[in-house]
Scaffold this motif. Sequence first.
Motif, PDB file in Angstrom:
ATOM      1  N   GLU A   1       0.825  -1.208   0.000  1.00 61.23           N
ATOM      2  CA  GLU A   1       0.000   0.000   0.000  1.00 61.23           C
ATOM      3  C   GLU A   1       0.858   1.257   0.000  1.00 61.23           C
ATOM      4  OE1 GLU A   1      -2.963  -0.047   3.095  1.00 61.23           O
ATOM      5  OE2 GLU A   1      -3.293  -2.182   2.770  1.00 61.23           O
ATOM      6  N   LEU A   2       2.067   1.149   0.530  1.00 60.31           N
ATOM      7  CA  LEU A   2       2.949   2.301   0.674  1.00 60.31           C
ATOM      8  C   LEU A   2       4.391   1.850   0.485  1.00 60.31           C
ATOM      9  CD1 LEU A   2       3.504   5.281   1.589  1.00 60.31           C
ATOM     10  CD2 LEU A   2       3.512   4.401   3.947  1.00 60.31           C
ATOM     11  N   ILE A   3       5.190   2.697  -0.157  1.00 61.74           N
ATOM     12  CA  ILE A   3       6.626   2.465  -0.282  1.00 61.74           C
ATOM     13  C   ILE A   3       7.340   3.534   0.533  1.00 61.74           C
ATOM     14  CG2 ILE A   3       8.627   2.416  -1.822  1.00 61.74           C
ATOM     15  CD1 ILE A   3       6.745   1.588  -4.092  1.00 61.74           C
ATOM     16  N   LEU A   4       8.211   3.109   1.436  1.00 66.32           N
ATOM     17  CA  LEU A   4       9.105   4.015   2.159  1.00 66.32           C
ATOM     18  C   LEU A   4      10.512   3.700   1.696  1.00 66.32           C
ATOM     19  CD1 LEU A   4       7.747   3.946   5.812  1.00 66.32           C
ATOM     20  CD2 LEU A   4       7.509   5.751   4.133  1.00 66.32           C
ATOM     21  N   SER A   5      11.226   4.726   1.262  1.00 57.34           N
ATOM     22  CA  SER A   5      12.540   4.517   0.672  1.00 57.34           C
ATOM     23  C   SER A   5      13.561   5.472   1.262  1.00 57.34           C
ATOM     24  CB  SER A   5      12.452   4.733  -0.845  1.00 57.34           C
ATOM     25  OG  SER A   5      13.720   4.650  -1.451  1.00 57.34           O
ATOM     26  N   SER A   6      14.790   4.993   1.293  1.00 54.03           N
ATOM     27  CA  SER A   6      15.918   5.881   1.529  1.00 54.03           C
ATOM     28  C   SER A   6      15.928   6.886   0.384  1.00 54.03           C
ATOM     29  CB  SER A   6      17.215   5.072   1.527  1.00 54.03           C
ATOM     30  OG  SER A   6      18.332   5.897   1.296  1.00 54.03           O
ATOM     31  N   PRO A   7      16.320   8.134   0.661  1.00 53.79           N
ATOM     32  CA  PRO A   7      16.386   9.117  -0.422  1.00 53.79           C
ATOM     33  C   PRO A   7      17.629   8.998  -1.295  1.00 53.79           C
ATOM     34  CG  PRO A   7      16.982  10.149   1.641  1.00 53.79           C
ATOM     35  CD  PRO A   7      16.560   8.737   1.968  1.00 53.79           C
ATOM     36  N   ALA A   8      18.551   8.082  -0.967  1.00 51.04           N
ATOM     37  CA  ALA A   8      19.748   7.893  -1.794  1.00 51.04           C
ATOM     38  C   ALA A   8      19.313   7.549  -3.218  1.00 51.04           C
ATOM     39  CB  ALA A   8      20.630   6.789  -1.221  1.00 51.04           C
ATOM     40  N   VAL A   9      20.050   8.035  -4.188  1.00 48.96           N
ATOM     41  CA  VAL A   9      19.664   7.894  -5.596  1.00 48.96           C
ATOM     42  C   VAL A   9      19.416   6.435  -5.961  1.00 48.96           C
ATOM     43  CG1 VAL A   9      20.426   8.248  -7.982  1.00 48.96           C
ATOM     44  CG2 VAL A   9      20.774  10.043  -6.277  1.00 48.96           C
ATOM     45  N   ARG A  10      20.291   5.519  -5.551  1.00 48.80           N
ATOM     46  CA  ARG A  10      20.135   4.113  -5.927  1.00 48.80           C
ATOM     47  C   ARG A  10      18.859   3.502  -5.353  1.00 48.80           C
ATOM     48  NH1 ARG A  10      24.245   5.073  -2.497  1.00 48.80           N
ATOM     49  NH2 ARG A  10      24.487   3.844  -0.583  1.00 48.80           N
ATOM     50  N   CYS A  11      18.444   3.949  -4.166  1.00 48.62           N
ATOM     51  CA  CYS A  11      17.192   3.464  -3.583  1.00 48.62           C
ATOM     52  C   CYS A  11      15.994   4.064  -4.308  1.00 48.62           C
ATOM     53  CB  CYS A  11      17.129   3.794  -2.092  1.00 48.62           C
ATOM     54  SG  CYS A  11      18.235   2.778  -1.103  1.00 48.62           S
ATOM     55  N   ARG A  12      16.082   5.343  -4.643  1.00 52.96           N
ATOM     56  CA  ARG A  12      14.996   5.988  -5.402  1.00 52.96           C
ATOM     57  C   ARG A  12      14.783   5.267  -6.733  1.00 52.96           C
ATOM     58  NH1 ARG A  12      13.400  11.472  -4.631  1.00 52.96           N
ATOM     59  NH2 ARG A  12      14.216  12.311  -2.697  1.00 52.96           N
TER      60      ARG A  12
ATOM     61  N   ALA B   1      -1.817  -1.692   5.698  1.00 51.56           N
ATOM     62  CA  ALA B   1      -1.738  -3.123   5.970  1.00 51.56           C
ATOM     63  C   ALA B   1      -0.515  -3.773   5.343  1.00 51.56           C
ATOM     64  CB  ALA B   1      -3.000  -3.824   5.478  1.00 51.56           C
ATOM     65  N   SER B   2       0.137  -3.067   4.398  1.00 52.14           N
ATOM     66  CA  SER B   2       1.338  -3.624   3.777  1.00 52.14           C
ATOM     67  C   SER B   2       2.279  -2.479   3.402  1.00 52.14           C
ATOM     68  CB  SER B   2       0.985  -4.455   2.542  1.00 52.14           C
ATOM     69  OG  SER B   2       0.312  -3.676   1.577  1.00 52.14           O
ATOM     70  N   LEU B   3       3.553  -2.710   3.675  1.00 54.24           N
ATOM     71  CA  LEU B   3       4.569  -1.669   3.540  1.00 54.24           C
ATOM     72  C   LEU B   3       5.808  -2.235   2.873  1.00 54.24           C
ATOM     73  CD1 LEU B   3       5.782   1.137   4.427  1.00 54.24           C
ATOM     74  CD2 LEU B   3       6.471  -0.020   6.540  1.00 54.24           C
ATOM     75  N   LEU B   4       6.334  -1.507   1.892  1.00 49.89           N
ATOM     76  CA  LEU B   4       7.611  -1.840   1.269  1.00 49.89           C
ATOM     77  C   LEU B   4       8.652  -0.855   1.775  1.00 49.89           C
ATOM     78  CD1 LEU B   4       9.514  -3.154  -0.891  1.00 49.89           C
ATOM     79  CD2 LEU B   4       8.608  -1.496  -2.504  1.00 49.89           C
TER      80      LEU B   4
END
Length: 174
Positions: free
Chosen positions: A56-67, A109-112
């Motif tokens: 339902e949601l993606i949380l990512s490091s802001p580092a370019v490779r993660c983006r 309910a689900s997170l990446l």
Amino acid sequence: MPAPPAPGFRLYLLRHAKAGWALPGQKDFDRTLDHTGFAEAEMIAEMAADRDFAPELILSSPAVRCRQTAEAFRRAVGEDLNIRYSDALYTGAEDAYRDIIIGQSTAVASLLVVGHNPVIEEILREVLGEQAAAIPYGYPPGALAVIDFRERPQAGSLPPGKLVAWLDPECHVR
């Protein structure tokens, strides 16, 4: 035969795909995926989409490779997926990742989580315990773990989870 009950919470842990070395004068934060990394990110994202793994949601490091890795996932799984960036996923240790996972709204309910090693692997080993032995060679770039929990993680610690799938670009699927 009745369908298995839906998990109380599903966590996707995705280590960024293979990145190139920093160029002279380039900061670690600005490292991009290399050609192999772009291919890995696309492959894992397509494999996840084929299995209907859609957070339902993606949380990512802001580092370019993660983006770049998160964007490949969003393109394959669903353009309407919301991606949020957290500096703590770049600078933080295991407790920061844990707090971010636990701190999500109960409506999610689900997170990446798209992040970095060794912390992604530490979180995986924390929630899987002995099940983590099924992944003996560490957490390779671009690998995705899909973990189900009976109940939502709450303040303090992550509860034990069950590994539902392990998608590894080096050996495709385990």
